[in-house]
Design a protein around this motif. Sequence first.
Motif, PDB file in Angstrom:
ATOM      1  N   ASP A   8      38.807 -17.011 -25.714  1.00  0.00           N
ATOM      2  CA  ASP A   8      39.500 -18.236 -26.536  1.00  0.00           C
ATOM      3  C   ASP A   8      38.284 -19.164 -27.522  1.00  0.00           C
ATOM      4  O   ASP A   8      38.355 -20.290 -27.708  1.00  0.00           O
ATOM      5  CB  ASP A   8      39.996 -19.338 -25.336  1.00  0.00           C
ATOM      6  CG  ASP A   8      39.041 -19.503 -24.217  1.00  0.00           C
ATOM      7  OD1 ASP A   8      37.713 -19.233 -24.414  1.00  0.00           O
ATOM      8  OD2 ASP A   8      39.232 -20.233 -23.368  1.00  0.00           O
ATOM      9  N   VAL A   9      37.493 -18.479 -27.904  1.00  0.00           N
ATOM     10  CA  VAL A   9      36.476 -18.975 -29.038  1.00  0.00           C
ATOM     11  C   VAL A   9      36.768 -18.349 -30.267  1.00  0.00           C
ATOM     12  O   VAL A   9      36.765 -16.914 -30.241  1.00  0.00           O
ATOM     13  CB  VAL A   9      35.076 -18.700 -28.601  1.00  0.00           C
ATOM     14  CG1 VAL A   9      34.096 -19.181 -29.605  1.00  0.00           C
ATOM     15  CG2 VAL A   9      34.865 -19.534 -27.193  1.00  0.00           C
ATOM     16  N   CYS A  10      37.093 -18.863 -31.180  1.00  0.00           N
ATOM     17  CA  CYS A  10      37.158 -18.618 -32.581  1.00  0.00           C
ATOM     18  C   CYS A  10      36.091 -18.833 -33.536  1.00  0.00           C
ATOM     19  O   CYS A  10      35.426 -19.830 -33.320  1.00  0.00           O
ATOM     20  CB  CYS A  10      38.528 -18.997 -33.399  1.00  0.00           C
ATOM     21  SG  CYS A  10      40.072 -18.786 -32.497  1.00  0.00           S
ATOM     22  N   VAL A  19      31.501 -21.788 -37.971  1.00  0.00           N
ATOM     23  CA  VAL A  19      31.950 -22.546 -36.907  1.00  0.00           C
ATOM     24  C   VAL A  19      32.428 -21.680 -35.990  1.00  0.00           C
ATOM     25  O   VAL A  19      33.286 -20.939 -36.046  1.00  0.00           O
ATOM     26  CB  VAL A  19      32.996 -23.584 -37.441  1.00  0.00           C
ATOM     27  CG1 VAL A  19      33.639 -24.185 -36.573  1.00  0.00           C
ATOM     28  CG2 VAL A  19      32.471 -24.380 -38.647  1.00  0.00           C
ATOM     29  N   LEU A  20      32.024 -22.133 -34.637  1.00  0.00           N
ATOM     30  CA  LEU A  20      32.530 -21.547 -33.434  1.00  0.00           C
ATOM     31  C   LEU A  20      33.821 -22.754 -32.851  1.00  0.00           C
ATOM     32  O   LEU A  20      33.182 -23.926 -32.630  1.00  0.00           O
ATOM     33  CB  LEU A  20      31.525 -21.365 -32.362  1.00  0.00           C
ATOM     34  CG  LEU A  20      30.341 -20.500 -32.595  1.00  0.00           C
ATOM     35  CD1 LEU A  20      29.497 -20.378 -31.485  1.00  0.00           C
ATOM     36  CD2 LEU A  20      30.794 -19.223 -33.216  1.00  0.00           C
ATOM     37  N   SER A  25      38.926 -26.682 -25.371  1.00  0.00           N
ATOM     38  CA  SER A  25      38.451 -27.995 -25.408  1.00  0.00           C
ATOM     39  C   SER A  25      38.760 -28.673 -26.732  1.00  0.00           C
ATOM     40  O   SER A  25      38.769 -30.041 -26.884  1.00  0.00           O
ATOM     41  CB  SER A  25      37.116 -28.180 -24.953  1.00  0.00           C
ATOM     42  OG  SER A  25      36.092 -27.574 -25.891  1.00  0.00           O
ATOM     43  N   GLY A  26      39.006 -27.830 -27.700  1.00  0.00           N
ATOM     44  CA  GLY A  26      38.997 -28.335 -29.037  1.00  0.00           C
ATOM     45  C   GLY A  26      37.701 -28.662 -29.625  1.00  0.00           C
ATOM     46  O   GLY A  26      37.436 -29.042 -30.808  1.00  0.00           O
ATOM     47  N   GLU A  27      36.472 -28.499 -28.918  1.00  0.00           N
ATOM     48  CA  GLU A  27      35.296 -28.739 -29.549  1.00  0.00           C
ATOM     49  C   GLU A  27      34.936 -27.523 -30.349  1.00  0.00           C
ATOM     50  O   GLU A  27      35.036 -26.606 -30.294  1.00  0.00           O
ATOM     51  CB  GLU A  27      34.197 -29.018 -28.392  1.00  0.00           C
ATOM     52  CG  GLU A  27      34.829 -30.203 -27.638  1.00  0.00           C
ATOM     53  CD  GLU A  27      33.603 -30.357 -26.564  1.00  0.00           C
ATOM     54  OE1 GLU A  27      32.635 -29.594 -26.174  1.00  0.00           O
ATOM     55  OE2 GLU A  27      33.582 -31.300 -25.846  1.00  0.00           O
ATOM     56  N   TYR A  28      33.905 -28.183 -31.480  1.00  0.00           N
ATOM     57  CA  TYR A  28      33.490 -26.723 -32.240  1.00  0.00           C
ATOM     58  C   TYR A  28      32.047 -27.241 -32.676  1.00  0.00           C
ATOM     59  O   TYR A  28      31.450 -28.176 -32.145  1.00  0.00           O
ATOM     60  CB  TYR A  28      34.335 -26.862 -33.371  1.00  0.00           C
ATOM     61  CG  TYR A  28      33.868 -28.106 -34.396  1.00  0.00           C
ATOM     62  CD1 TYR A  28      32.896 -27.828 -35.327  1.00  0.00           C
ATOM     63  CD2 TYR A  28      34.698 -29.143 -34.482  1.00  0.00           C
ATOM     64  CE1 TYR A  28      32.688 -28.909 -36.214  1.00  0.00           C
ATOM     65  CE2 TYR A  28      34.371 -30.224 -35.439  1.00  0.00           C
ATOM     66  CZ  TYR A  28      33.267 -29.982 -36.207  1.00  0.00           C
ATOM     67  OH  TYR A  28      33.066 -31.159 -36.995  1.00  0.00           O
ATOM     68  N   ARG A  78      25.730 -19.850 -23.701  1.00  0.00           N
ATOM     69  CA  ARG A  78      25.952 -19.486 -22.494  1.00  0.00           C
ATOM     70  C   ARG A  78      26.502 -20.621 -21.513  1.00  0.00           C
ATOM     71  O   ARG A  78      27.377 -20.651 -20.825  1.00  0.00           O
ATOM     72  CB  ARG A  78      25.177 -18.476 -21.994  1.00  0.00           C
ATOM     73  CG  ARG A  78      25.217 -17.070 -22.526  1.00  0.00           C
ATOM     74  CD  ARG A  78      24.298 -16.140 -21.887  1.00  0.00           C
ATOM     75  NE  ARG A  78      24.520 -14.790 -22.449  1.00  0.00           N
ATOM     76  CZ  ARG A  78      23.554 -14.138 -23.398  1.00  0.00           C
ATOM     77  NH1 ARG A  78      22.219 -14.733 -23.511  1.00  0.00           N
ATOM     78  NH2 ARG A  78      23.689 -13.119 -23.721  1.00  0.00           N
ATOM     79  N   SER A  79      25.578 -21.646 -21.493  1.00  0.00           N
ATOM     80  CA  SER A  79      25.848 -22.888 -20.679  1.00  0.00           C
ATOM     81  C   SER A  79      26.861 -23.570 -21.225  1.00  0.00           C
ATOM     82  O   SER A  79      27.362 -24.413 -20.322  1.00  0.00           O
ATOM     83  CB  SER A  79      24.334 -23.562 -20.562  1.00  0.00           C
ATOM     84  OG  SER A  79      24.287 -24.334 -21.793  1.00  0.00           O
ATOM     85  N   SER A  80      26.987 -23.609 -22.278  1.00  0.00           N
ATOM     86  CA  SER A  80      28.365 -24.190 -22.792  1.00  0.00           C
ATOM     87  C   SER A  80      29.991 -23.897 -22.565  1.00  0.00           C
ATOM     88  O   SER A  80      30.910 -24.312 -22.732  1.00  0.00           O
ATOM     89  CB  SER A  80      28.298 -24.779 -24.328  1.00  0.00           C
ATOM     90  OG  SER A  80      28.566 -23.525 -24.754  1.00  0.00           O
TER      91      SER A  80
END
Length: 84
Positions: A8-10, A19-20, A25-28, A78-80
């Motif tokens: 689920d990471v674009c 940009v990731l 969460s909608g965070e980038y 990884r931790s995020s």
Amino acid sequence: MALRLKSDVCTAATEYGTVLLDQRSGEYWELNPTGTLVVRTLLEGGDEQDAVNALVAEFDIDRDRAARDVATLTEQLRSSGLAS
């Protein structure tokens, strides 16, 4: 160890880097050119040493600093929860 982004990471290339986007969460995250090179190297199957070598070859950076930067970035991803 190779890096894999969660499903689920674009990613999107920008004029500045990459940009990731975490779709959960909608965070980038915005990666600068060095971060982009590290992530690209790892996503293409390279390990952390390959990423260090790529940074040293591409940018004016010493090997110890490159190794710290690669380790820090991969740990943060990884931790995020963005990568495994």
